[in-house]
Design an enzyme around this catalytic site. Structure first.
Site: not given
Lengths: 244, 244
Positions: A65, A133
């Site tokens: 992320d 992610e």
């Protein structure tokens, strides 16, 4: 006599399939396959590493992320030289929105790799973005920053990030292409057909012809998306012509 | 006859001073000095680049903030293998807190480089952290990810990031050192004196002696910080001994 650990495991049929599948998505060969396996390990599997630490994709998701945000920040910094800090922040959050990442993860079919005790049909939409992610985090650990940047360029920025579209300046490439054809008095045809293949999700393919030639092809999970994607490709291919 | 742009500018006394000052902080030589200059340019200067875009540190701050977060994420991922996503997120936000970054920027004396029409005394505390982030962004643009990582390792993680302390598990290294000395019946002395030198801010230095030897030295903007820093260094130097 001792054998190196995992000598046999590393050649299993299952690992081989995973290796091939993941290589196709990455566009390069993974070095340490176990890092990628972790990126698809759901907490319901209750796996632990040799030190007793929980093993699932959540820590990689944290890393990915952050990495994704940084690479998008760099892209925006370079591509939008007249955007101030507030504008860049707004654009970044549009690009890395949950909705956008879920779409990305879904298009790549990442859920097919997920190992879970919970049936996949029970997951919400976020599983797609979460493992996307985690995959970015795994790439970073396996191959470093440069590969991570290339992957995001290839898989996120190239096909999904269109600053004009994010700004709402271009609402639809399809309408731009149609306008151009009408102005130039050229025939056009969006030939849409179902093309699911081995995907678990229904997919559609589009062949866009202008006059007698196919100018662009695209594939996506909805007819509208596939048309828009083909139109975008045609738009950029024809850009010089269209400006005249 | 034409001269390369900035041939003379790049050798000005002012640039030379900036180059030396910034090299000292970075620990390596900058390649493109102008990127670093931008990192200290306040919006009140109203500068514009050749294309008419506003030139100040705010866009670099956006980039550096993101980069810093990612490098800290990677550090935490590696250093805290038993921390889950929530824990890592909490630790990261402690490390990159406004307060922490302001302290960092202040300790490095970054405000000395700031170009502004507003008198520096009128700035709030955040200027220190903001230009610190902008500097990180400049390093990334000038020398890439690896240099950025090294700088953060050297300037943020090494001197400031102590996971045990962030967790509140170790409240004070000074008290640990004192306890150990008392247990071992050794004399100790925190010799604190003012040592501001050419810095614009008051600085204190500490020599920590145990028995007859100086075991650690440190310097900081308060007596308490300098003592704590020296004690931390002594603690790690003496760790083997202290465990017995």
């Amino acid at each position: 006599m001792t054998f190196p650990k995992n000598l046999f495991n590393s050649h299993s049929k299952e690992d081989g399939d995973f290796f091939l599948g993941i290589t196709k998505i990455l566009g390069f060969k993974p070095k340490t396959l176990s890092v990628y396996k972790k990126a698809f390990l759901h907490r319901s599997m209750n796996k632990k590493d040799a030190n007793g630490n929980a093993m699932n994709y959540e820590r990689l998701e944290f890393l990915g992320d952050s990495m994704l945000g940084t690479i998008i920040s760099k892209h925006l910094y370079s591509e939008v030289p007249d955007g101030d800090e507030g504008y860049l922040t707004k654009m970044r959050s549009k690009i890395v929105s949950r909705e956008h990442l879920n779409e990305l993860g879904k298009d790549l079919g990442l859920i097919n790799f997920v190992e879970s005790r919970i049936p996949k049909s029970h997951f919400g939409q976020n599983i797609h973005g979460n493992v996307f992610e985690a995959l970015v985090g795994a790439i970073y650990l396996d191959r470093g920053y440069k590969y991570c940047e290339k992957f995001i360029q290839h898989r996120v920025i190239g096909p999904y990030v269109d600053i004009e579209q994010l700004e709402g300046r271009v609402i639809s490439y399809k309408s731009l292409v149609i306008e151009w054809c009408q102005k130039k008095k050229k025939s056009f045809d969006f030939d849409v057909y179902e093309d699911t293949g081995n995907d678990p999700l229904k997919h559609f393919a589009v062949k866009l012809s202008i006059g007698d030639s196919v100018v662009a092809k695209a594939r996506a999970t909805s007819k509208k998306k596939a048309e828009e994607r083909a139109a975008k490709r045609a738009f950029f291919a024809l850009q010089d012509k269209m400006e005249n």
